[in-house]
Motif scaffolding. Structure first.
Motif, PDB file in Angstrom:
ATOM      1  N   SER A   1      -1.701  -0.449  -0.755  1.00 12.15           N
ATOM      2  CA  SER A   1      -0.409  -0.369  -0.067  1.00 12.15           C
ATOM      3  C   SER A   1      -0.490  -0.963   1.326  1.00 12.15           C
ATOM      4  CB  SER A   1       0.061   1.085   0.007  1.00 12.15           C
ATOM      5  OG  SER A   1       0.229   1.612  -1.284  1.00 12.15           O
ATOM      6  N   TYR A   2      -1.552  -0.672   2.022  1.00  8.81           N
ATOM      7  CA  TYR A   2      -1.745  -1.230   3.368  1.00  8.81           C
ATOM      8  C   TYR A   2      -1.790  -2.749   3.323  1.00  8.81           C
ATOM      9  CZ  TYR A   2      -4.002  -2.552   7.730  1.00  8.81           C
ATOM     10  OH  TYR A   2      -4.289  -3.145   8.916  1.00  8.81           O
ATOM     11  N   LEU A   3      -2.568  -3.299   2.396  1.00  3.00           N
ATOM     12  CA  LEU A   3      -2.699  -4.756   2.308  1.00  3.00           C
ATOM     13  C   LEU A   3      -1.417  -5.418   1.793  1.00  3.00           C
ATOM     14  CD1 LEU A   3      -6.342  -4.996   0.935  1.00  3.00           C
ATOM     15  CD2 LEU A   3      -5.549  -5.468   3.265  1.00  3.00           C
TER      16      LEU A   3
ATOM     17  N   VAL B   1       1.682  -4.408   2.425  1.00  4.86           N
ATOM     18  CA  VAL B   1       2.659  -4.394   3.515  1.00  4.86           C
ATOM     19  C   VAL B   1       2.256  -5.377   4.599  1.00  4.86           C
ATOM     20  CG1 VAL B   1       3.640  -2.961   5.350  1.00  4.86           C
ATOM     21  CG2 VAL B   1       3.418  -2.058   3.053  1.00  4.86           C
ATOM     22  N   ARG B   2       0.983  -5.444   4.824  1.00  8.49           N
ATOM     23  CA  ARG B   2       0.462  -6.313   5.873  1.00  8.49           C
ATOM     24  C   ARG B   2       0.709  -7.737   5.508  1.00  8.49           C
ATOM     25  NH1 ARG B   2      -5.679  -7.202   6.791  1.00  8.49           N
ATOM     26  NH2 ARG B   2      -5.413  -8.992   8.074  1.00  8.49           N
TER      27      ARG B   2
ATOM     28  N   SER C   1      -4.128   3.608  -1.354  1.00  9.92           N
ATOM     29  CA  SER C   1      -3.822   3.505   0.075  1.00  9.92           C
ATOM     30  C   SER C   1      -4.181   2.127   0.625  1.00  9.92           C
ATOM     31  CB  SER C   1      -4.577   4.579   0.863  1.00  9.92           C
ATOM     32  OG  SER C   1      -4.173   5.852   0.462  1.00  9.92           O
TER      33      SER C   1
ATOM     34  N   ARG D   1       1.750  -8.078  -7.777  1.00 12.01           N
ATOM     35  CA  ARG D   1       1.453  -6.842  -7.032  1.00 12.01           C
ATOM     36  C   ARG D   1       2.088  -5.639  -7.704  1.00 12.01           C
ATOM     37  NH1 ARG D   1       2.168  -9.399  -1.371  1.00 12.01           N
ATOM     38  NH2 ARG D   1       4.302  -9.295  -2.031  1.00 12.01           N
TER      39      ARG D   1
END
Length: 82
Positions: free
Chosen positions: A77-79, A81-82, A74, A5
């Protein structure tokens, strides 16, 4: 995998920086690429119709590319953190 990542993130940031730099340079040129003999010539115009067209294409292409990369960053980053 956090290492993988991290590599993807840094590649996205690098590509975003390159495209943002190209966009900023095209915007910096301002009226220079405009044809100097046209009716709508501004102060500082010293280009041709081709240079004006190329600048317009670069601005259009890079604006959509930068927006797409911000969206991708965006979502990434969302995926992540999730």
């Amino acid at each position: 995998d956090p290492l993988r990542r991290g590599k993807v993130y840094h590649r996205m940031i690098l590509v975003l920086s390159v495209h943002t730099s190209i966009l900023c340079f095209a915007l910096f040129l301002g009226t220079w690429p405009m044809p100097k003999d046209s009716l709508s010539a501004s102060h500082g115009a010293m280009g041709t119709e081709l240079t004006c067209t190329v600048q317009g294409f670069i601005i259009l292409f890079e604006t959509s590319t930068v927006a797409s990369f911000y969206l991708s960053l965006s979502l990434f980053s969302y995926l992540a953190v999730r």
